[in-house]
Design an enzyme around this catalytic site. Structure first.
Site, PDB file in Angstrom:
ATOM      1  N   ASP A 236       0.831  -1.214   0.000  1.00 10.35           N
ATOM      2  CA  ASP A 236       0.000   0.000   0.000  1.00 10.35           C
ATOM      3  C   ASP A 236       0.852   1.245   0.000  1.00 10.35           C
ATOM      4  O   ASP A 236       0.383   2.331  -0.357  1.00 10.35           O
ATOM      5  CB  ASP A 236      -0.939   0.010   1.207  1.00 10.35           C
ATOM      6  N   LYS A 247      -1.048  -5.228   3.929  1.00 13.19           N
ATOM      7  CA  LYS A 247      -2.129  -5.805   4.743  1.00 13.19           C
ATOM      8  C   LYS A 247      -1.594  -6.391   6.045  1.00 13.19           C
ATOM      9  O   LYS A 247      -0.547  -7.042   6.058  1.00 13.19           O
ATOM     10  CB  LYS A 247      -2.824  -6.893   3.900  1.00 13.19           C
TER      11      LYS A 247
HETATM   12  O1  MRU Z   1      -7.637  -3.253   2.776  1.00 11.65           O
HETATM   13  P1  MRU Z   1      -7.320  -3.590   1.358  1.00 11.65           P
HETATM   14  O2  MRU Z   1      -8.002  -4.802   0.869  1.00 11.65           O
HETATM   15  O3  MRU Z   1      -7.505  -2.385   0.458  1.00 11.65           O
HETATM   16  O4  MRU Z   1      -5.768  -3.897   1.394  1.00 11.65           O
HETATM   17  C1  MRU Z   1      -5.126  -4.266   0.205  1.00 11.65           C
HETATM   18  C2  MRU Z   1      -3.737  -4.703   0.397  1.00 11.65           C
HETATM   19  O5  MRU Z   1      -3.194  -4.667   1.484  1.00 11.65           O
HETATM   20  C3  MRU Z   1      -2.974  -5.113  -0.827  1.00 11.65           C
HETATM   21  O6  MRU Z   1      -2.032  -6.090  -0.515  1.00 11.65           O
HETATM   22  C4  MRU Z   1      -2.245  -3.892  -1.405  1.00 11.65           C
HETATM   23  O7  MRU Z   1      -3.143  -2.827  -1.603  1.00 11.65           O
HETATM   24  C5  MRU Z   1      -1.576  -4.199  -2.680  1.00 11.65           C
HETATM   25  S1  MRU Z   1      -2.731  -4.499  -3.953  1.00 11.65           S
HETATM   26  C6  MRU Z   1      -1.944  -4.649  -5.427  1.00 11.65           C
END
Ligand code: MRU
Length: 343
Positions: A236, A247
């Site tokens: 992120d 995550k």
């Molecule tokens: O809470 P989310 O589902 O938006 O979190 C997403 C993630 O943590 C993904 O691993 C990250 O955004 C990379 S997606 C290519």
């Protein structure tokens, strides 16, 4: 293998149709495949906050199209000047979720478009196309890092659903599967929102790529048995010292991987780099409602729940960061700076 020859590319969660955004609703997958039609910045704010659209690059793409909606609304708003109304709406979209830097990078880039009303839609289409293209380049780069017969484990959903298409970590897994250098794919359930169980498995099943679901806590014993060669995840935010935010649970996997001699690959396009974050300490970690984990049988008060949904993985635990501009082994501040100078 060139990116033009890549297979397994049938999923497009975000697109522009009939003057609005078409979002595949990720809250109801895999039970239902429902698309939502979003025509206002207010509706898009809610869609990001409630995770109709999720995953850092997909949120960034939705925000790019959100800038088109913001420009239209600001043009129709006679109460204040266009630029002020436009920026107010972009700032509102920026407050939907705090951690994925792609959201802020896309909105900041939208502010730099010369003539927002006439040029933004073309710019947003390009933002989407560039994301898909970057994912395919990363897919090839990442797959080339794997030995033959690799057994990989992924966390959360960093697939087509989390991007414009093809995916980051799942892009590498797709390309590696096509190249026949991946033999086994483990997908973590990814409590509490179950992105792995609901979304990663859905995409892989849809494209006929075999995968095995595991409860998050199974990873340790699998690694101990020597059953995993690589952990492959998205991000992120990538910080300027090579720390990454992803995550919740990614950090535990990174520690486990180090302990067991398993390699950790982070796959993230350069739109996920946070130029202002010196390290993971500078990133705001989203705390979501305790209702997402606290069973409904309990009344909040005496008992409660803590629900941070991201964590920081320090650079020293990372084997490689794969971007569309190249692969960084053992990332650090100097290598990140060299990457930024190429942009
Ligand atoms: O809470 P989310 O589902 O938006 O979190 C997403 C993630 O943590 C993904 O691993 C990250 O955004 C990379 S997606 C290519």
């Amino acid at each position: 293998m060139s990116k033009e020859k890549l297979l397994y590319d049938s999923i497009r969660p975000v697109s522009w149709r009939n003057d609005g955004l078409r979002l595949l609703d990720q809250r109801v997958l895999p039970k239902e495949e429902v698309y939502r039609h979003i025509t206002s910045t207010q509706a898009l704010y809610s869609a990001i906050k409630d995770m109709v659209v999720r995953g850092a690059p997909a949120i960034g793409i939705a925000a790019a199209y959100g800038a088109v909606l913001a420009a239209k609304e600001a043009a129709a708003d006679t109460a204040i000047a266009f630029e002020e109304g436009f920026h107010q709406r972009l700032d509102f979209l920026a407050s939907s979720r705090p951690t994925a830097i792609n959201l802020f990078n896309a909105l900041e880039a939208a502010k730099q478009v010369n003539n927002p009303i006439t040029e933004l839609l073309g710019w947003a289409h390009q933002w989407l196309e560039d994301d898909i293209s970057a994912n395919k380049v990363m897919g090839v780069y990442g797959a080339n890092c794997l030995s033959s017969k690799a057994r990989v484990l992924t966390h959360c959903n960093a697939g087509a659903l989390a991007t414009g298409g093809y995916g980051t970590a799942l892009g590498v897994i797709r390309a590696g599967f096509q190249q026949q250098c991946i033999t086994t794919i483990y997908a973590d359930e990814t409590r509490p929102w179950n992105q792995g169980a609901r979304l990663t498995l859905w995409e892989l099943q849809k494209e006929g790529i075999p995968a095995t679901l595991i409860a998050d806590s199974v990873a340790a014993s699998l690694m101990k048995k020597g059953a995993v060669d690589w952990v492959i995840v998205g991000a992120d935010s990538v910080c300027m010292n090579g720390d990454i935010v992803n995550k919740i649970g990614t950090y535990s996997l990174a520690v486990l991987a180090k302990h067991h001699g398993v390699k950790l690959m982070i796959v993230a396009p350069t739109t996920t780099i946070d130029l202002n974050a010196k390290s993971g300490d500078d990133i705001v970690i989203e705390q979501r409602s305790s209702d997402e984990i606290l069973p409904k049988d309990y009344e909040k008060g005496v008992v409660n729940a803590l629900n941070p949904v991201f964590d920081v993985t320090p650079a020293e635990l990372i084997s490689v960061i794969v971007t569309e501009k190249g692969v960084i082994e053992s990332p650090d501040a100097r290598k990140m700076q060299a990457l930024i100078e190429q942009l």
